[in-house]
Write an enzyme that holds these catalytic residues in place. Structure first.
Site, PDB file in Angstrom:
ATOM      1  N   ARG A   1      69.140  79.795  29.065  1.00 13.36           N
ATOM      2  CA  ARG A   1      69.768  80.225  27.810  1.00 13.36           C
ATOM      3  C   ARG A   1      69.212  79.453  26.629  1.00 13.36           C
ATOM      4  O   ARG A   1      69.071  79.984  25.529  1.00 13.36           O
ATOM      5  CB  ARG A   1      71.291  80.050  27.890  1.00 13.36           C
ATOM      6  CG  ARG A   1      71.952  80.862  28.984  1.00 13.36           C
ATOM      7  CD  ARG A   1      71.677  82.371  28.842  1.00 13.36           C
ATOM      8  NE  ARG A   1      72.407  83.156  29.801  1.00 13.36           N
ATOM      9  CZ  ARG A   1      71.968  83.495  31.017  1.00 13.36           C
ATOM     10  NH1 ARG A   1      70.759  83.114  31.418  1.00 13.36           N
ATOM     11  NH2 ARG A   1      72.706  84.215  31.837  1.00 13.36           N
TER      12      ARG A   1
ATOM     13  N   GLY B   1      86.003  58.743  23.996  1.00 12.59           N
ATOM     14  CA  GLY B   1      86.189  60.061  23.415  1.00 12.59           C
ATOM     15  C   GLY B   1      84.957  60.603  22.710  1.00 12.59           C
ATOM     16  O   GLY B   1      84.774  61.813  22.613  1.00 12.59           O
TER      17      GLY B   1
ATOM     18  N   ARG C   1      91.159  63.322  26.134  1.00  7.17           N
ATOM     19  CA  ARG C   1      89.976  63.528  25.272  1.00  7.17           C
ATOM     20  C   ARG C   1      88.678  63.041  25.906  1.00  7.17           C
ATOM     21  O   ARG C   1      87.595  63.332  25.391  1.00  7.17           O
ATOM     22  CB  ARG C   1      90.196  62.857  23.906  1.00  7.17           C
ATOM     23  CG  ARG C   1      90.326  61.370  23.993  1.00  7.17           C
ATOM     24  CD  ARG C   1      90.973  60.736  22.772  1.00  7.17           C
ATOM     25  NE  ARG C   1      91.163  59.309  23.044  1.00  7.17           N
ATOM     26  CZ  ARG C   1      92.150  58.822  23.772  1.00  7.17           C
ATOM     27  NH1 ARG C   1      93.053  59.634  24.292  1.00  7.17           N
ATOM     28  NH2 ARG C   1      92.246  57.537  24.011  1.00  7.17           N
TER      29      ARG C   1
ATOM     30  N   ASN D   1      84.586  49.705  18.610  1.00  7.99           N
ATOM     31  CA  ASN D   1      84.900  48.451  17.916  1.00  7.99           C
ATOM     32  C   ASN D   1      83.812  48.109  16.908  1.00  7.99           C
ATOM     33  O   ASN D   1      82.634  48.453  17.075  1.00  7.99           O
ATOM     34  CB  ASN D   1      85.085  47.316  18.922  1.00  7.99           C
ATOM     35  CG  ASN D   1      83.801  46.973  19.635  1.00  7.99           C
ATOM     36  OD1 ASN D   1      83.038  46.147  19.156  1.00  7.99           O
ATOM     37  ND2 ASN D   1      83.529  47.633  20.772  1.00  7.99           N
TER      38      ASN D   1
ATOM     39  N   CYS E   1      75.932  48.905   4.225  1.00  4.86           N
ATOM     40  CA  CYS E   1      75.940  49.515   2.880  1.00  4.86           C
ATOM     41  C   CYS E   1      77.156  50.424   2.718  1.00  4.86           C
ATOM     42  O   CYS E   1      77.692  50.577   1.626  1.00  4.86           O
ATOM     43  CB  CYS E   1      74.678  50.347   2.653  1.00  4.86           C
ATOM     44  SG  CYS E   1      73.145  49.418   2.637  1.00  4.86           S
TER      45      CYS E   1
ATOM     46  N   CYS F   1      92.232  53.365  17.816  1.00  6.72           N
ATOM     47  CA  CYS F   1      93.068  54.336  18.536  1.00  6.72           C
ATOM     48  C   CYS F   1      94.325  53.693  19.117  1.00  6.72           C
ATOM     49  O   CYS F   1      95.353  54.354  19.245  1.00  6.72           O
ATOM     50  CB  CYS F   1      92.247  54.970  19.648  1.00  6.72           C
ATOM     51  SG  CYS F   1      90.746  55.760  19.033  1.00  6.72           S
TER      52      CYS F   1
ATOM     53  N   CYS G   1      72.136  44.510   0.010  1.00  4.10           N
ATOM     54  CA  CYS G   1      72.715  44.469   1.354  1.00  4.10           C
ATOM     55  C   CYS G   1      72.057  43.355   2.176  1.00  4.10           C
ATOM     56  O   CYS G   1      70.836  43.249   2.219  1.00  4.10           O
ATOM     57  CB  CYS G   1      72.506  45.814   2.058  1.00  4.10           C
ATOM     58  SG  CYS G   1      73.051  45.812   3.774  1.00  4.10           S
TER      59      CYS G   1
END
Lengths: 274, 69
Positions: free
Chosen positions: A37, A64, A96, A154, A197, A209, A265
């Site tokens: 496909r 997730g 999830r 994290n 940045c 979460c 930065c």
């Protein structure tokens, strides 16, 4: 800290390749059928499929975001996936994190995901790193990969990947979600702009979460976005400018914005050349 | 009464004072949150916020920085 590497070798059929280096042309019949496909798409071809089979992708975090991203990269035929996660599957993950079942509870996420994905696509190689990656391990694994997907949960890991990809001048993708908030990004060090940045250099308020919950379809959508962006990046090798796609829950839409470099930065501070 | 201009904040039309910059807008509408700001589809570095005075019809997105997955 030593990192445990697990290969789901027992699931690999004889038709499988042991590494992306095993380029075959044309595609074996079973693989032609498997990818049929996709091969019908006007801009796809056996050659493109074989090129994708040569690519190596590191996915950091199999929650997730990582589950949908890995599912569609495996299905598309990325030749070698390296999945990293030190966590174990918990009951609260199942709504999830769609690669896991009740029978996987207590198993390492990377290993359980690799086993499921190998059943989904026996024609690619999938390895699992069942530990959280420390800085040295991240440096080594990022250097190995053609593309890095940050699906971690994290800030410390995200900032480490950002810093290392900047040092190695590696294009990378990532996403973040909490509550109804979420966004994905592509960062190309050559075009300027990085996660710091964006403002991620500041310690974030307690969240994530565990504290704020997460809108289940949002992490799925972000994971699919990552897979699609990764396939485009791997197939075309296009050097796109850094951008962020921001989810707006009330409008049920994503807005794409260019990520401008902060000249001061501390992480990038580069001059754009794209 | 001070002069006002129309801008769009997170998709909603809003009237703000002429001369307001991104920093002031953030303090007014998202003071307690750690956020990033996109102005007309460009994400602006935080240190540029006080320099960017808003113009009529500017489109601003203020979004929370989160770290989850």
């Amino acid at each position: 800290m030593a990192t445990k590497l697990t290969t789901s070798a027992k699931l690999i059929t004889s038709a499988n390749h042991s590494s992306p280096a095993a380029l075959q042309s044309p595609l074996p019949d079973q693989q032609f059928l498997y990818y049929s496909r996709q091969l019908l798409l006007p801009d796809w071809s056996e050659q493109r499929q074989l090129q994708l089979q040569q690519k190596k992708v590191l996915i950091v975090g199999m929650g997730g975001l990582g589950c949908p991203a890995a599912t569609y990269l495996a299905g598309a035929g990325v030749g070698w996936l390296l999945l990293a996660d030190g966590d174990k599957v918990e009951l609260s993950n199942l709504p999830r994190q769609t690669l896991f079942r009740v029978s996987d509870i207590g198993l390492n996420k990377a290993e359980a995901a690799a086993a499921t994905l190998q059943q989904l696509n026996p024609f690619i190689r999938i390895d699992a790193l069942s530990q959280m990656l420390d800085e040295a391990e991240l440096v080594r694994r990022i250097a190995w990969a053609d593309l890095v997907l940050d699906c971690s949960d994290n800030l410390a890991t995200k900032l480490a990947i950002n810093r290392i990809c900047q040092q190695q001048q590696r294009c990378w993708l990532g996403a973040s979600a909490s509550g109804y908030q979420g966004y994905s990004w592509l960062i190309n060090p050559a075009s300027g702009g990085c996660l710091e940045c964006l403002g991620h250099q500041q310690p974030l308020l307690p969240g994530g979460c565990l504290q704020q919950g997460v809108y289940t379809p949002l992490v799925g959508q972000l994971g699919l976005q990552l897979a699609s962006m990764a396939l485009q990046q791997l197939a075309n090798g296009r050097r796109r400018r850094s951008f962020v796609q921001i989810y707006q829950h009330h409008q049920q839409q994503f807005s794409q914005c260019q990520l401008l470099a902060d000249p001061q930065c501390k992480c990038c501070g580069v001059t754009a050349d794209v | 009464m001070s002069e006002k201009i129309d801008i769009y904040l997170n998709g909603d039309r809003l009237q703000v004072a002429v001369g307001i910059d991104l920093q002031q807008l953030q303090q007014q509408f998202a003071a307690d949150q750690q956020v990033a700001i996109a102005l007309n589809t460009e994400i602006m570095p935080r240190r540029c916020w006080p320099e960017r005075v808003l113009q009529a019809r500017d489109q601003v997105l203020i979004f929370n920085l989160v770290a989850g997955g």
